[in-house]
Write a protein that holds these residues in place. Structure first.
Motif, short mmCIF file in Angstrom:
data_model
loop_
_atom_site.label_atom_id
_atom_site.label_comp_id
_atom_site.label_asym_id
_atom_site.label_seq_id
_atom_site.Cartn_x
_atom_site.Cartn_y
_atom_site.Cartn_z
N ILE A 95 0.86 -1.19 0.00
CA ILE A 95 0.00 0.00 0.00
C ILE A 95 0.89 1.23 0.00
N ALA A 96 0.70 2.12 -0.97
CA ALA A 96 1.39 3.41 -1.01
C ALA A 96 0.49 4.42 -0.33
N ILE A 97 0.88 4.87 0.86
CA ILE A 97 0.00 5.72 1.67
C ILE A 97 0.51 7.15 1.81
N ASP A 98 1.64 7.49 1.19
CA ASP A 98 2.22 8.81 1.35
C ASP A 98 1.77 9.79 0.28
N GLN A 99 0.50 9.74 -0.07
CA GLN A 99 -0.04 10.65 -1.06
C GLN A 99 -1.55 10.73 -0.86
N PRO A 100 -2.20 11.79 -1.31
CA PRO A 100 -3.65 11.91 -1.09
C PRO A 100 -4.44 10.73 -1.67
N ALA A 101 -4.08 10.27 -2.88
CA ALA A 101 -4.73 9.10 -3.46
C ALA A 101 -3.89 7.88 -3.12
N LYS A 102 -4.36 7.07 -2.19
CA LYS A 102 -3.63 5.89 -1.77
C LYS A 102 -3.69 4.84 -2.88
N ALA A 103 -2.61 4.08 -3.04
CA ALA A 103 -2.56 3.02 -4.05
C ALA A 103 -2.44 1.68 -3.34
N VAL A 104 -3.42 0.82 -3.54
CA VAL A 104 -3.45 -0.51 -2.92
C VAL A 104 -3.24 -1.53 -4.04
N ARG A 105 -2.15 -2.28 -3.97
CA ARG A 105 -1.76 -3.13 -5.09
C ARG A 105 -1.90 -4.61 -4.76
N THR A 106 -2.42 -5.36 -5.74
CA THR A 106 -2.45 -6.81 -5.69
C THR A 106 -1.56 -7.32 -6.82
N SER A 107 -1.52 -8.63 -7.00
CA SER A 107 -0.63 -9.17 -8.04
C SER A 107 -1.08 -8.80 -9.44
N HIS A 108 -2.36 -8.51 -9.65
CA HIS A 108 -2.84 -8.22 -11.00
C HIS A 108 -3.61 -6.91 -11.12
N GLY A 109 -3.61 -6.11 -10.05
CA GLY A 109 -4.39 -4.88 -10.15
C GLY A 109 -4.02 -3.87 -9.08
N GLU A 110 -4.71 -2.75 -9.14
CA GLU A 110 -4.44 -1.65 -8.21
C GLU A 110 -5.74 -0.88 -7.99
N VAL A 111 -5.95 -0.48 -6.74
CA VAL A 111 -7.09 0.38 -6.40
C VAL A 111 -6.54 1.71 -5.91
N ARG A 112 -7.04 2.81 -6.47
CA ARG A 112 -6.72 4.15 -5.99
C ARG A 112 -7.91 4.66 -5.18
N ALA A 113 -7.65 5.12 -3.97
CA ALA A 113 -8.73 5.55 -3.09
C ALA A 113 -8.25 6.66 -2.17
N GLY A 114 -9.17 7.52 -1.77
CA GLY A 114 -8.83 8.58 -0.83
C GLY A 114 -8.62 8.06 0.57
N ASP A 115 -9.34 7.01 0.93
CA ASP A 115 -9.19 6.40 2.25
C ASP A 115 -8.97 4.90 2.10
N VAL A 116 -8.16 4.35 2.99
CA VAL A 116 -7.91 2.90 3.04
C VAL A 116 -8.20 2.43 4.45
N VAL A 117 -8.90 1.30 4.55
CA VAL A 117 -9.19 0.70 5.85
C VAL A 117 -8.54 -0.68 5.89
N ILE A 118 -7.67 -0.90 6.88
CA ILE A 118 -7.05 -2.21 7.08
C ILE A 118 -7.91 -2.98 8.06
N ALA A 119 -8.55 -4.03 7.57
CA ALA A 119 -9.49 -4.80 8.38
C ALA A 119 -9.25 -6.30 8.19
N SER A 120 -7.98 -6.68 8.14
CA SER A 120 -7.63 -8.05 7.78
C SER A 120 -7.28 -8.94 8.97
N GLY A 121 -7.45 -8.44 10.18
CA GLY A 121 -7.34 -9.27 11.37
C GLY A 121 -6.04 -10.04 11.48
#
Length: 427
Positions: free
Chosen positions: A209-235
């Motif tokens: 997860i790239a969190i040092d910018q207004p639009a956070k980048a959450v990366r998987t092996s085949h894709g990426e989600v850009r979002a203003g907020d990210v919630v870590i809820a993976s227990g």
């Protein structure tokens, strides 16, 4: 006896797996983890008009969210006095009220979404294996006085009308608490999120997860989600995404068994559809399922995943020590799930940095606290309330590393020894 590495899944044939994330997606909020806290946060946000994207490494509710005993009632894994010492008397009361709100939120959602296969059954009986009548009456009176929350005291004769066991003394019965099928509940949350326009991707483990910018980048092996907020809820499955978060919880394995069908035999021991738990710090919890045909029995925890068949045999021994008449009732299925516990035994709900939130460590009372955790994070993101700050005293405390795991296991074993000592004194 067989072991399943997923969970008890009636009706699973119709549960179609969702696709993995591919390519670039955009959302207001990206939620990492498709357990109950992540799904609840996503649903609360979708209801408020936010675009949400949930990334789940396996299937939704694949971990402890879908593999637990299904008990829903107020409270936390930490005792009230411990909470009061850390948070102060006023906030301790506010936190307990939140736990009541969380349990009611689950019940309201089952009703609102009309989830018949959640199989909601009212009533949880909290038993004791020692003489504690005065203590239980005092606790009953305190709950009503401080919170307007009513539970009922059951004396020894009343308990033994329901549970034909020499082990139990008294109990508190909570008619507001309930038990249900948590996996089917989670599936219904997923369907409602998608109906509201949210997206859920399974088989989409987050790599970084790239969190040092207004639009956070959450990366998987085949894709990426850009979002203003990210919630870590993976227990307990968070891994190294946020090192300070990984260092703040202990992954704890819990185990559940399901007996073979034997309605008549079971009725010689358990004569109620109420769920049953005990007050031991290393206690068991169980309930009848499939219309009383089987017993779902949970308990035993380890700091590393142990061969579940062996734990299944230990669970069976515990059942038989409680109900000797069930010695010939065989175990059908055993499964496990990974919970996360913080050292302070409270949920970790808060803001890591602007636009990055965490909602985890729900071991012990996860079905009410995941509901309230998801709601509080949604309220914080939308700016409605800052109620999540009530959990500030229970932050990202270091888990002790490898030594912390050893200490947690030794503590659990010491609890078992103390429980046994108390029971023998009351025998």
């Amino acid at each position: 006896m067989s072991y399943v590495d997923t969970y008890y899944r009636p009706g699973a044939a119709g549960d179609v797996q969702r696709p993995a994330l591919t390519g670039r997606s955009d959302a207001d909020v990206c939620i990492v983890g498709g357990g109950l806290s992540g799904l609840t946060a996503a649903l609360e946000l979708a209801r408020r008009g936010r675009s949400v994207c949930v990334l789940e490494a396996e299937r939704i509710a694949w971990g402890a969210s879908g593999r637990n005993g299904g008990f829903v009632g107020p409270g936390y894994a930490a005792g009230y006095r411990h909470i009061e010492r850390l948070a102060g008397p006023d906030d301790a009361k506010a936190l307990h009220r939140l736990s009541i709100e969380g349990a009611r939120a689950v019940a309201d959602t089952v009703q609102t979404l009309a989830i018949p296969d959640a199989d909601l059954m009212p009533g949880i009986l909290a038993t004791v294996r020692r003489e504690a009548a005065d203590e239980l009456r005092a606790h009953r009176d305190w709950l009503e006085r401080e919170f307007g929350y009513r539970v009922e005291f059951k004396d020894r004769a009343q308990v033994r009308d329901l549970l034909i066991s020499p082990r139990y003394h008294q109990a508190l019965f909570d008619p507001n608490a309930f038990h249900f099928h948590p996996l089917n509940y989670a599936r219904a949350l997923g369907r409602e999120i998608e109906r509201l326009g949210g997206r859920i991707f399974e088989g989409s483990a987050v790599l970084d997860i790239a969190i040092d910018q207004p639009a956070k980048a959450v990366r998987t092996s085949h894709g990426e989600v850009r979002a203003g907020d990210v919630v870590i809820a993976s227990g307990g499955y968070t891994g190294g995404l946020l090192p300070s978060l990984q260092r703040s919880y202990l992954p704890i394995a819990t185990y559940v068994m399901l007996t073979k069908p034997a309605k008549d035999l079971i009725a010689t021991a358990i004569r109620t559809r109420f769920a049953i738990g005990d007050d031991r710090r290393a206690g068991d919890y169980y309930r009848l399922v499939d219309g009383g045909e089987r017993i779902l029995w949970g308990g035993k925890i380890t700091t590393r995943t142990t061969e579940p068949r062996r734990l299944g045999r230990l669970l069976h021994q515990t059942m038989v020590s409680t109900y000797p008449q069930l010695k010939d009732l065989p175990v059908d299925i055993v499964w496990s799930g990974l919970m996360s516990y913080a050292r302070h035994l409270m949920p970790q709900i808060g803001r890591y940095r602007p636009g990055v939130w965490y909602c985890t460590a729900f071991g012990g009372h996860g079905l009410n606290t995941t509901a309230i955790g998801g709601r509080l994070i949604a309220e914080a993101i939308t700016g409605e309330t800052d109620r999540y700050r009530l959990f500030a005293p229970f932050g990202l405390v270091w888990n002790g590393g490898f030594a912390g795991r050893i200490a947690a296991q030794l503590t659990y074993w010491s609890y078992q020894a103390m429980d046994l000592y108390r029971e023998r004194r009351s025998a």
